[in-house]
Design a protein around this motif. Structure first.
Motif, PDB file in Angstrom:
ATOM      1  N   ALA A  94      -1.298  -8.615   3.798  1.00  0.00           N
ATOM      2  CA  ALA A  94      -2.279  -9.552   4.291  1.00  0.00           C
ATOM      3  C   ALA A  94      -3.804  -9.192   3.445  1.00  0.00           C
ATOM      4  O   ALA A  94      -4.546 -10.401   3.180  1.00  0.00           O
ATOM      5  CB  ALA A  94      -2.694  -9.072   5.920  1.00  0.00           C
ATOM      6  N   ASP A  95      -4.002  -8.253   2.991  1.00  0.00           N
ATOM      7  CA  ASP A  95      -5.336  -7.908   2.311  1.00  0.00           C
ATOM      8  C   ASP A  95      -5.247  -8.524   1.154  1.00  0.00           C
ATOM      9  O   ASP A  95      -6.312  -9.156   0.574  1.00  0.00           O
ATOM     10  CB  ASP A  95      -5.412  -6.307   2.207  1.00  0.00           C
ATOM     11  N   LEU A  96      -4.037  -8.633   0.345  1.00  0.00           N
ATOM     12  CA  LEU A  96      -3.883  -9.086  -0.954  1.00  0.00           C
ATOM     13  C   LEU A  96      -3.594 -10.575  -0.900  1.00  0.00           C
ATOM     14  O   LEU A  96      -3.739 -11.324  -1.892  1.00  0.00           O
ATOM     15  CB  LEU A  96      -2.767  -8.595  -1.699  1.00  0.00           C
ATOM     16  N   GLY A  97      -3.717 -11.145   0.330  1.00  0.00           N
ATOM     17  CA  GLY A  97      -3.172 -12.541   0.445  1.00  0.00           C
ATOM     18  C   GLY A  97      -1.937 -13.034  -0.230  1.00  0.00           C
ATOM     19  O   GLY A  97      -1.957 -14.481  -0.658  1.00  0.00           O
ATOM     20  N   VAL A  98      -0.952 -12.335  -0.127  1.00  0.00           N
ATOM     21  CA  VAL A  98       0.194 -12.628  -0.882  1.00  0.00           C
ATOM     22  C   VAL A  98       1.378 -12.967   0.130  1.00  0.00           C
ATOM     23  O   VAL A  98       1.310 -12.402   1.501  1.00  0.00           O
ATOM     24  CB  VAL A  98       0.764 -11.756  -1.810  1.00  0.00           C
ATOM     25  N   SER A  99       2.474 -13.563  -0.042  1.00  0.00           N
ATOM     26  CA  SER A  99       3.423 -14.148   1.011  1.00  0.00           C
ATOM     27  C   SER A  99       4.459 -12.813   1.069  1.00  0.00           C
ATOM     28  O   SER A  99       4.375 -11.894   0.513  1.00  0.00           O
ATOM     29  CB  SER A  99       4.207 -15.270   0.470  1.00  0.00           C
ATOM     30  N   ALA A 100       5.402 -12.767   1.847  1.00  0.00           N
ATOM     31  CA  ALA A 100       6.272 -11.906   2.078  1.00  0.00           C
ATOM     32  C   ALA A 100       7.479 -11.567   0.859  1.00  0.00           C
ATOM     33  O   ALA A 100       8.042 -10.805   0.894  1.00  0.00           O
ATOM     34  CB  ALA A 100       7.058 -12.166   3.379  1.00  0.00           C
ATOM     35  N   THR A 101       7.187 -12.680   0.198  1.00  0.00           N
ATOM     36  CA  THR A 101       8.557 -12.848  -0.933  1.00  0.00           C
ATOM     37  C   THR A 101       7.802 -12.538  -2.111  1.00  0.00           C
ATOM     38  O   THR A 101       8.491 -12.480  -3.375  1.00  0.00           O
ATOM     39  CB  THR A 101       9.263 -13.922  -0.970  1.00  0.00           C
ATOM     40  N   GLN A 102       6.459 -12.722  -2.287  1.00  0.00           N
ATOM     41  CA  GLN A 102       5.734 -12.410  -3.519  1.00  0.00           C
ATOM     42  C   GLN A 102       5.720 -11.184  -4.195  1.00  0.00           C
ATOM     43  O   GLN A 102       5.494 -10.088  -3.406  1.00  0.00           O
ATOM     44  CB  GLN A 102       4.351 -13.010  -3.454  1.00  0.00           C
ATOM     45  N   PRO A 103       6.251 -10.799  -5.390  1.00  0.00           N
ATOM     46  CA  PRO A 103       6.432  -9.413  -5.796  1.00  0.00           C
ATOM     47  C   PRO A 103       5.082  -8.814  -5.708  1.00  0.00           C
ATOM     48  O   PRO A 103       4.155  -9.232  -6.277  1.00  0.00           O
ATOM     49  CB  PRO A 103       6.944  -9.712  -7.314  1.00  0.00           C
ATOM     50  N   TYR A 125       0.089  -3.354  -6.367  1.00  0.00           N
ATOM     51  CA  TYR A 125      -0.678  -4.674  -7.098  1.00  0.00           C
ATOM     52  C   TYR A 125       0.043  -5.681  -7.502  1.00  0.00           C
ATOM     53  O   TYR A 125       1.404  -5.622  -7.405  1.00  0.00           O
ATOM     54  CB  TYR A 125      -1.055  -3.767  -8.591  1.00  0.00           C
ATOM     55  N   VAL A 126      -0.312  -6.844  -7.554  1.00  0.00           N
ATOM     56  CA  VAL A 126       0.516  -8.068  -7.951  1.00  0.00           C
ATOM     57  C   VAL A 126       0.750  -8.334  -9.484  1.00  0.00           C
ATOM     58  O   VAL A 126      -0.359  -8.444 -10.207  1.00  0.00           O
ATOM     59  CB  VAL A 126      -0.024  -9.460  -7.322  1.00  0.00           C
ATOM     60  N   PRO A 127       1.961  -8.041  -9.863  1.00  0.00           N
ATOM     61  CA  PRO A 127       2.197  -7.954 -11.270  1.00  0.00           C
ATOM     62  C   PRO A 127       1.907  -9.483 -11.868  1.00  0.00           C
ATOM     63  O   PRO A 127       1.431  -9.590 -12.991  1.00  0.00           O
ATOM     64  CB  PRO A 127       3.661  -7.777 -11.605  1.00  0.00           C
ATOM     65  N   GLY A 128       2.224 -10.573 -11.077  1.00  0.00           N
ATOM     66  CA  GLY A 128       1.809 -12.159 -11.641  1.00  0.00           C
ATOM     67  C   GLY A 128       0.368 -12.266 -11.891  1.00  0.00           C
ATOM     68  O   GLY A 128       0.100 -13.359 -12.652  1.00  0.00           O
ATOM     69  N   LEU A 129      -0.446 -11.378 -11.594  1.00  0.00           N
ATOM     70  CA  LEU A 129      -1.911 -11.550 -11.884  1.00  0.00           C
ATOM     71  C   LEU A 129      -2.351 -10.817 -12.891  1.00  0.00           C
ATOM     72  O   LEU A 129      -3.644 -10.596 -13.209  1.00  0.00           O
ATOM     73  CB  LEU A 129      -2.758 -11.269 -10.567  1.00  0.00           C
ATOM     74  N   PHE A 201      -6.146  -8.679  -6.672  1.00  0.00           N
ATOM     75  CA  PHE A 201      -4.808  -8.218  -7.469  1.00  0.00           C
ATOM     76  C   PHE A 201      -4.213  -6.962  -7.010  1.00  0.00           C
ATOM     77  O   PHE A 201      -3.151  -6.379  -7.492  1.00  0.00           O
ATOM     78  CB  PHE A 201      -5.061  -8.327  -8.767  1.00  0.00           C
ATOM     79  N   SER A 202      -5.035  -5.990  -6.426  1.00  0.00           N
ATOM     80  CA  SER A 202      -4.584  -4.577  -6.184  1.00  0.00           C
ATOM     81  C   SER A 202      -5.134  -4.132  -4.738  1.00  0.00           C
ATOM     82  O   SER A 202      -6.384  -4.370  -4.646  1.00  0.00           O
ATOM     83  CB  SER A 202      -4.939  -3.687  -7.166  1.00  0.00           C
TER      84      SER A 202
END
Length: 225
Positions: A94-103, A125-129, A201-202
């Motif tokens: 939730a804090d990162l604003g990513v979905s349940a399936t996003q790595p 961290y979000v590797p895609g960013l 991103f993290s």
């Protein structure tokens, strides 16, 4: 999220984190009013250092340099050998604003400068960013996260900042004074890192240890040896 042992155990139990070549002993000082006052000033100074830097790595390197804690005040990230990835906490997603399936990747480290383990941190961290080279460096080296992602020109959004220990109050009236021994956990902060475009991103949870107060005796501002 996996329940973890208290920080003092986490940094000492073999297998959780790689051992320091020459890990400093936990500091202790004669219990005098002067030492308690100096320790209180040191804790406050640490908090100011952390609050005025977007990067925990740079904050700790400044801290090491100011207090002469290592000949080369460079912070390295000693990675935990986690047997399997933890599920990413829902709060983190939730804090990162990513979905349940996003790595989202999890990196647990202790940040060390010279023989001192200054912080134990969890980092999601979000590797895609990040760039492919950043991801490879994080996976394959002990380079600290702050150094790796510095090109993102990131900022820090603090979500929590907590003092976990204070040298005051001192001993109760009439109690014999012996030694001041700080607990392993001194300060904790939780924060989201955002890149230059404002993308989260993290998320990091950093617990700063009593080793931040283990100044060499030549530091005239440190507590009495």
């Amino acid at each position: 999220m996996r329940r973890r042992a208290p920080l003092g155990a986490a940094i000492m139990v073999a297998g959780l984190l790689p051992a320091c070549p020459v890990q400093a002993a936990s500091p202790a000082w004669p219990d005098t009013p002067a030492n308690r006052a100096r320790l209180m000033m040191s804790v406050q100074e640490l908090e100011i250092t952390l609050l005025t830097h977007p990067s925990a790595t740079l904050a700790l390197e400044d801290w090491c340099a100011v207090h002469h804690m290592a000949e080369h005040p460079v912070v390295v990230a000693q990675k935990a050998d986690l047997p399997q990835p933890d599920p990413v906490p829902a709060r983190v997603r939730a804090d990162l604003g990513v979905s349940a399936t996003q790595p989202v990747r999890h990196r647990q480290v202790r940040l060390a400068c010279g023989p001192y383990v200054l912080s134990v941190a969890d980092n999601w961290y979000v590797p895609g960013l990040l760039t492919p080279q950043m991801n490879a460096t994080l996976e394959g080296t002990d380079t600290s996260f702050g150094h790796v992602v510095a090109p993102l020109d990131f900022t820090r959004e603090r979500l929590e900042f907590t003092r976990l220990w204070s040298p005051w109050p001192g001993p109760a009236a009439g109690q014999a004074m012996a030694m001041i021994v700080a607990p392993a956990e001194i300060v904790r902060q939780r924060a989201v890192l955002r890149d230059g475009q404002g993308h989260a991103f993290s998320e990091v949870v950093e617990t700063y240890t009593d080793q931040t107060l283990a100044f060499p005796s030549r530091d005239q501002g440190s507590p009495d040896p």
